[in-house]
Write an enzyme that holds these catalytic residues in place. Structure first.
Site, PDB file in Angstrom:
ATOM      1  N   GLY A 235       0.827  -1.199   0.000  1.00  0.00           N
ATOM      2  CA  GLY A 235       0.000   0.000   0.000  1.00  0.00           C
ATOM      3  C   GLY A 235       0.864   1.253   0.000  1.00  0.00           C
ATOM      4  O   GLY A 235       0.728   2.100  -0.849  1.00  0.00           O
ATOM      5  N   GLY A 462       1.588  -6.635   3.885  1.00  0.00           N
ATOM      6  CA  GLY A 462       2.897  -7.151   3.508  1.00  0.00           C
ATOM      7  C   GLY A 462       3.918  -7.085   4.624  1.00  0.00           C
ATOM      8  O   GLY A 462       4.984  -7.678   4.526  1.00  0.00           O
ATOM      9  N   ARG A 622      10.225  -1.942  21.679  1.00  0.00           N
ATOM     10  CA  ARG A 622      10.342  -3.393  21.622  1.00  0.00           C
ATOM     11  C   ARG A 622      10.008  -3.870  20.206  1.00  0.00           C
ATOM     12  O   ARG A 622       8.994  -3.481  19.635  1.00  0.00           O
ATOM     13  CB  ARG A 622       9.362  -4.003  22.625  1.00  0.00           C
ATOM     14  CG  ARG A 622       9.352  -5.489  22.590  1.00  0.00           C
ATOM     15  CD  ARG A 622       8.652  -6.094  23.809  1.00  0.00           C
ATOM     16  NE  ARG A 622       8.845  -7.530  23.729  1.00  0.00           N
ATOM     17  CZ  ARG A 622       7.897  -8.375  23.319  1.00  0.00           C
ATOM     18  NH1 ARG A 622       6.700  -7.940  23.016  1.00  0.00           N
ATOM     19  NH2 ARG A 622       8.168  -9.663  23.218  1.00  0.00           N
ATOM     20  N   ILE A 623      10.868  -4.685  19.650  1.00  0.00           N
ATOM     21  CA  ILE A 623      10.623  -5.266  18.326  1.00  0.00           C
ATOM     22  C   ILE A 623       9.860  -6.574  18.539  1.00  0.00           C
ATOM     23  O   ILE A 623      10.312  -7.455  19.273  1.00  0.00           O
ATOM     24  CB  ILE A 623      11.958  -5.507  17.599  1.00  0.00           C
ATOM     25  CG1 ILE A 623      12.675  -4.172  17.356  1.00  0.00           C
ATOM     26  CG2 ILE A 623      11.741  -6.261  16.295  1.00  0.00           C
ATOM     27  CD1 ILE A 623      11.918  -3.163  16.524  1.00  0.00           C
ATOM     28  N   ASN A 625       8.878  -8.991  16.366  1.00  0.00           N
ATOM     29  CA  ASN A 625       9.323 -10.185  15.647  1.00  0.00           C
ATOM     30  C   ASN A 625      10.571  -9.780  14.877  1.00  0.00           C
ATOM     31  O   ASN A 625      10.506  -9.004  13.932  1.00  0.00           O
ATOM     32  CB  ASN A 625       8.203 -10.667  14.703  1.00  0.00           C
ATOM     33  CG  ASN A 625       8.602 -11.895  13.888  1.00  0.00           C
ATOM     34  OD1 ASN A 625       9.764 -12.067  13.516  1.00  0.00           O
ATOM     35  ND2 ASN A 625       7.628 -12.737  13.609  1.00  0.00           N
ATOM     36  N   GLN A 632      11.205  -5.941   7.036  1.00  0.00           N
ATOM     37  CA  GLN A 632      10.531  -4.670   6.777  1.00  0.00           C
ATOM     38  C   GLN A 632      11.542  -3.527   6.700  1.00  0.00           C
ATOM     39  O   GLN A 632      11.439  -2.649   5.850  1.00  0.00           O
ATOM     40  CB  GLN A 632       9.501  -4.395   7.873  1.00  0.00           C
ATOM     41  CG  GLN A 632       8.532  -3.292   7.511  1.00  0.00           C
ATOM     42  CD  GLN A 632       7.411  -3.132   8.522  1.00  0.00           C
ATOM     43  OE1 GLN A 632       7.514  -3.589   9.650  1.00  0.00           O
ATOM     44  NE2 GLN A 632       6.339  -2.486   8.118  1.00  0.00           N
ATOM     45  N   LYS A 697       7.123   0.309  19.101  1.00  0.00           N
ATOM     46  CA  LYS A 697       6.893   1.428  18.193  1.00  0.00           C
ATOM     47  C   LYS A 697       6.844   0.893  16.762  1.00  0.00           C
ATOM     48  O   LYS A 697       7.409  -0.155  16.470  1.00  0.00           O
ATOM     49  CB  LYS A 697       8.023   2.449  18.309  1.00  0.00           C
ATOM     50  CG  LYS A 697       8.054   3.151  19.665  1.00  0.00           C
ATOM     51  CD  LYS A 697       9.263   4.048  19.790  1.00  0.00           C
ATOM     52  CE  LYS A 697       9.294   4.697  21.178  1.00  0.00           C
ATOM     53  NZ  LYS A 697      10.572   5.381  21.439  1.00  0.00           N
ATOM     54  N   GLY A 700       7.444   0.901  10.185  1.00  0.00           N
ATOM     55  CA  GLY A 700       7.143   0.876   8.754  1.00  0.00           C
ATOM     56  C   GLY A 700       7.642   2.087   7.991  1.00  0.00           C
ATOM     57  O   GLY A 700       7.908   2.005   6.797  1.00  0.00           O
ATOM     58  N   GLU A 701       7.762   3.215   8.651  1.00  0.00           N
ATOM     59  CA  GLU A 701       8.140   4.432   7.941  1.00  0.00           C
ATOM     60  C   GLU A 701       9.575   4.871   8.249  1.00  0.00           C
ATOM     61  O   GLU A 701      10.308   5.283   7.349  1.00  0.00           O
ATOM     62  CB  GLU A 701       7.157   5.548   8.292  1.00  0.00           C
ATOM     63  CG  GLU A 701       5.769   5.254   7.760  1.00  0.00           C
ATOM     64  CD  GLU A 701       4.683   6.096   8.399  1.00  0.00           C
ATOM     65  OE1 GLU A 701       3.839   6.614   7.664  1.00  0.00           O
ATOM     66  OE2 GLU A 701       4.649   6.228   9.627  1.00  0.00           O
TER      67      GLU A 701
END
Lengths: 734, 321
Positions: A235, A462, A622-623, A625, A632, A697, A700-701
């Site tokens: 997207g 995705g 915290r990540i 995965n 990503q 957090k 994606g950006e």
């Protein structure tokens, strides 16, 4: 204890790579008709006539829909649609490619052939087809009921005085192109009606938004609209809003009395949805010899289309560094393009290309290491909101990123590093992104067989959300990951956040966590009240989850599985519910931070730039995965390598037509452009537990932010030539 | 998409007769160009004649040269071609990704059509011919030609390499076999003559012949593009040198992306003839290669880019044992 979530394979990996996953256009619908859109060929004017009667006589054609037979029963809002004037509203044309007809036929081939023969006669008007043409009429936008939401100007301190006093001054102008998201899946909509109920298969990043938006414009009860989006093929912001073709498709299906499917062509994508606006930004910096930046002004002119809209490039300039005297200004030029919109990474992407390039230029002017300049101007608190950050590990990002990259080996002198034909350069930039949140809900249902199901209507675009959200529930319940199933992408499920604004993990993730906690608490209450349970009589707060069981905190050997609790209680299922509400009154300011490091090689003679090595270090709480997050992040860096080196939407100046609206001419990186074995991602724990329940957090950006500046800075270091307008194509380096 | 018939003959003669007898019939082989053009509406057809089953496969390498049948897909990897005609192998490899190379054919490659985005847009109003000659387009198109008018540039990497080596296109039609040098195979389209080649309707490329030459063995192809793969050329240079010691006995230079046809840089070849391949001579040849260019403000960079690409190609050959 590490807070890093396990690197688990995606739930849907197998069905995606084998082609079993049903994307919107793949969903089989009985008796479906096919619609093909027709765009205007002129940039401005009125439609005098369209040959619809002629086209309707062609074999298989069911009907041609135009402004002549369209009336929208409800209303639109800027929250739900990406352009306030819906296509087919009237006879006016505002940009090339504006949808002027929808041809429905009994087969796709017949619809395509008929659509290719639609001809409109126009009364053409003068058009502003490019940014340059509009520039003389640059203006200050005002907050309106459309897409201009923020005051265009901000300031703190006294910029003019501080700049006048600054011993070192720097000023330059930077440019970014118009970009299109180009997701691999083009928009698809299939609409079918069952009595007065609409079922809409839709490519979307926001299932709830599609549902409520359709309800508003069709003047319907949202409960009578069922939106399904099993998987969305990318997207990047393009599918965050509802677009007119979806609305008209739904109306046409009702008028035809037959399901209707419409999928945009690749060229239609560039006018069928938003894009990231072109920007021209001017930055002024006033500093001391020691590198304390005392005065900053950042002016951004962005290119608007039909609706005024700011590409908010100056936002981060207010937050990222401790600039005491600052002015930011947003300006617009109007052009005959469709309305711009959010595209990863909105605002901050173009904005940090300018700011982080300017800081690199200032560092060079001051003969100072670029990281040192940034350290000196580090903001310990958010200087814009005057609040502490809920977590910030930017300094660690610099440090660990530089170490992994080998920044210390950098000879600061431009053109000092060479390898055969190629000049070698190192560059870096900071990255940051506001943490946004949205109210949302989720359900976690425990089953008597010991499994659990997470349900929330999130769109999987995705990034791996179905997997990470299932993981959140599995971790809370301490169930093995493969015992937790996930249901998403459907408006009949609890309402999830949109899959945009880097907010799925934080917002929907928090709702899932709350739902899992609720399910667990309900199971605990059943157990402690049941004389047959080893937990009978235990205080509820002394029951904890461990290894898929509920056990006594003080004696983990005393306890039982969810399955046995439910079975003994005669319950098939137990449903926990979670509602996440963002804390509007937070005492903290929440951002993710990062540092991007690029090595480039520039063919000295031919000006060809390639990125030969890249390190991104990100502090984003915290990540959830590690595996999906790393993928990503790499994807985001690759995406922005495209922004840096090759990307841009181009229009014919004369006609306003798009001249590279296809994946051959609109360049995004291919494998050969990417140093895949030398693309490194580091996640740094900022220890943030205040941002939300998960301490997570969005990433994606931020992973794309700062990348173009790091690359342009590296190109300067390699060549001594500063390119201030993206992309870094050979013509600019000859 | 317009409805069309589809036929798959097994005899060359049958294929020729079908296409010759139908004005809008077209041959199709790999389809990597034509299918896109049909999908976009850039081209229309009433009948596709698939030549996949015709006996036009094979690669013969003899002392006289290479004969490449029109459907032969194995050339890029052939050791004899790589050794004796590296410019051709390199052009093929630079021309497309492996997936496309496995579909596309050399005959189709030469007929892929001019590169100009304005074709696609022009079909909306049936303006293809005017636009292909630049009449209604934007003069500022930055990928446009510098040696011809209009917006279209020649974009076949293979074709540029063949032009350098004086290859010959063998075509068969109703009138029998014809042999057209690649350098005379293409023409700049004009409003009254929109065809881009001298091939007649119904004529089919059956083979390409590349004559052997001392220069062919010392040859190279340099493609400048804006991403590392899966991109058309911005400019390209096919260069071949026959050296005696470090003196140029003969040379061949062809350029891509600069005109509507593959552009033979004859002035540069004359500059090189009989000279020692020094830095000065290379510079002079590169300058000669761009002499007479008439760029627009938007594509003026191409002149410098071509000049530099010629320098790189010649330096590469000078250093190649």
């Amino acid at each position: 204890m590490t807070r890093m979530g396990r690197g688990i394979d995606r739930i849907e990996a197998r069905i995606k790579v084998t082609g079993e996953a049903l994307y919107t256009a793949d969903v089989p619908v009985e008796n479906v008709a096919y619609g093909v859109l027709v765009g205007s060929t002129v940039a401005s004017g009125r439609i005098r006539r369209i040959n619809t009667r002629e086209v309707e006589r062609m074999p298989g054609v069911l009907r041609v829909f135009t402004h002549m037979n369209t009336r929208y029963p409800g209303e639109v809002t800027p929250e739900t649609v990406g352009e306030l004037r819906l296509s087919f509203s009237d006879d006016r044309v505002h940009y090339v490619g504006q949808v002027i007809a929808l041809v429905a036929a009994d087969s796709l081939e017949r619809a395509e052939e008929a659509a290719s023969l639609v001809r409109a006669e126009y009364e053409e008007a003068a058009a502003v087809t490019t940014f340059e043409m509009g520039l003389p009429s640059v203006f200050t936008p005002t907050v309106d009921e459309g897409y201009v939401e923020a005051e265009p100007d901000t300031s703190r301190g006294n910029f003019e005085a501080a700049y006048a006093d600054a011993p070192v001054r720097f000023e330059a102008r930077y440019g970014t192109q118009k970009y299109h998201q180009t997701p691999i899946e083009t928009y698809a909509t299939t609409a079918l009606w069952e009595d007065n109920r609409l079922i809409l298969f839709e490519s979307t990043q926001y299932v709830v938004g599609a549902q409520t938006g359709m309800a508003s414009v069709l003047n319907m009860n949202p409960d009578n609209i069922h939106v399904v989006s099993n998987f969305t093929g990318g997207g990047f912001g393009a599918k965050g809003h509802l677009w007119p073709h979806t609305i008209r498709t739904a109306m046409a299906a009702r008028e035809l009395g037959r399901p209707l499917k419409v999928q945009l062509t690749r060229p239609q994508m560039q006018t069928g949805s938003a894009y990231q606006a072109r920007t021209q930004q001017t930055i002024q910096l006033g500093a001391t010899e020691a590198g304390d930046i005392r005065a900053v002004s950042h002016t951004n002119i962005s290119q608007s289309g039909l609706d005024d809209r700011v590409e908010p490039a100056t936002d981060l300039t207010r937050v990222l560094y401790d600039f005491p005297n600052l002015i930011t200004r947003e300006r617009l030029v109007r052009t005959n393009h469709n309305t711009g919109g959010a595209m990863r990474p909105p605002g901050d992407g173009p904005g940090l290309f300018a700011l982080e390039s300017a800081l690199d230029e200032l560092a060079h002017q001051l003969n100072m290491d670029p990281i040192e300049l940034r350290r000196r101007n580090h903001a310990d608190r958010d200087p814009d909101q005057d609040k502490p950050f809920s977590g910030k590990a930017l300094l660690e990002c610099y440090e660990r990123g530089a170490e992994r990259f080998g920044w210390a080996q950098r000879d600061p002198v431009p053109r000092s590093m060479r390898d055969g034909h190629e000049l070698v350069g190192y560059g870096m930039a900071s990255a940051s992104r506001l943490q946004q949140a949205m109210e949302c809900q989720a359900a976690v249902t425990l089953h008597a067989d010991g499994s659990a199901v997470v349900a929330t209507g999130v769109a999987e675009i995705g990034g791996g959300s179905y997997t990470t959200l299932a993981q959140v529930a599995a971790e809370d319940l301490t169930l093995p990951y493969n015992r937790v199933a996930f249901r998403g992408g459907d408006s009949t499920l609890p309402a999830a956040s949109g899959s945009f604004g880097s907010m799925v993990s934080a917002s929907t993730g928090s709702a899932v966590k709350l739902a899992a906690m609720d399910a667990r608490a309900q199971a605990a209450r059943l157990a402690v009240a049941d004389s047959g349970s080893p937990l009978f009589g235990v205080a509820i707060e002394d029951v904890v989850a461990q290894d898929g069981r509920l056990v006594r905190r003080d004696n983990p050997n005393r306890g039982e599985s969810y399955a046995s609790i439910l079975t003994r209680a005669g319950r098939e299922t137990l449903r926990g519910h979670g509602r996440f509400v963002p804390n509007e009154e937070s005492p903290f300011s929440s951002y993710a931070f990062g540092a991007q490091f690029a090595e480039v090689r520039v063919d000295e003679l031919l000006g060809i730039v390639r990125v030969s090595r890249f390190v991104g270090a990100f502090a984003a709480g915290r990540i959830l995965n590690e595996k999906t997050a790393t993928s990503q992040a790499k994807g985001g860096i690759i995406y922005a390598i495209g922004t840096a080196l090759m990307e841009g939407v181009h229009h014919d100046h004369t006609s306003g037509r798009l001249i590279n609206a296809n994946l051959f001419d609109y360049h995004v990186p291919v494998n050969a452009d990417i140093p895949s074995s030398k693309l490194d991602v580091i996640f740094i724990d900022d220890g943030d537990t205040a941002v939300n329940l998960l301490g997570a957090k969005g990433i994606g950006e931020i992973v794309s932010i700062g990348v173009p500046a790091a690359i342009a800075n590296a190109v300067f270091h390699a060549t001594g030539k500063r390119v201030r307008e993206l992309p870094l194509t050979p013509d600019k380096l000859l | 998409m317009q409805p069309f018939r589809y036929t798959r003959p097994i005899q060359v003669q049958d294929a020729l007769e079908i296409v010759a007898g139908e004005e809008d019939a077209a041959f199709i082989a790999g389809g990597t160009a034509l299918v896109n053009q049909l999908r976009s509406g850039e081209r229309r057809t009433t009948h596709l004649v698939d030549i996949t089953d015709l006996p036009l496969v094979g690669l013969e390498v003899t002392r006289q040269g290479v004969r490449l049948s029109a459907l032969e897909r194995g050339t890029a990897g052939d050791e004899r071609v790589r050794a004796g005609y590296p410019v051709v192998a390199e052009a093929l490899l630079a021309g497309a990704s492996p997936q496309i190379r496995n579909m596309a054919t050399p005959g189709g490659n030469l007929l892929q059509g001019l590169r100009t985005p304005f074709y696609r847009e022009a079909v909306l109003e049936g303006q293809r011919e005017q636009v292909s000659t630049g009449e209604t387009s934007d003069s500022g198109y930055r990928y446009g030609p510098i040696f011809s008018t209009g917006t279209g540039v020649y974009g076949s990497d293979l074709g540029v390499s063949l032009a350098a080596l004086d290859a010959v296109v063998v075509a068969e039609g109703a009138g029998g076999e014809r042999r057209l040098p690649v350098t005379e195979f293409y023409r700049e389209p004009s409003p009254d003559k929109p065809r881009e080649t001298f091939l007649e309707h119904g004529e089919l490329i059956t083979a390409i012949e590349i004559p052997a030459s001392p220069a062919a063995a010392r040859s190279t192809y340099l493609k400048v593009r804006e991403r590392a793969s899966y991109a058309y050329l911005v400019v390209s240079v096919a260069a071949a040198l026959e050296l005696e010691g470090d003196t140029v006995r003969s040379s061949r230079l062809a350029l891509g992306g600069v005109a509507a046809v593959p552009w033979r840089a004859e002035a540069a070849e004359r500059t090189l003839a009989g000279q020692r391949l020094s830095r000065d001579v290379i510079e002079a040849a590169a300058q000669a290669a761009v002499s007479g260019a008439r760029p627009s403000p938007q594509n003026a960079y191409k002149v410098e880019l071509v000049r530099r690409a010629v320098i790189r190609a010649l330096e590469t050959l000078g250093g190649r044992a």
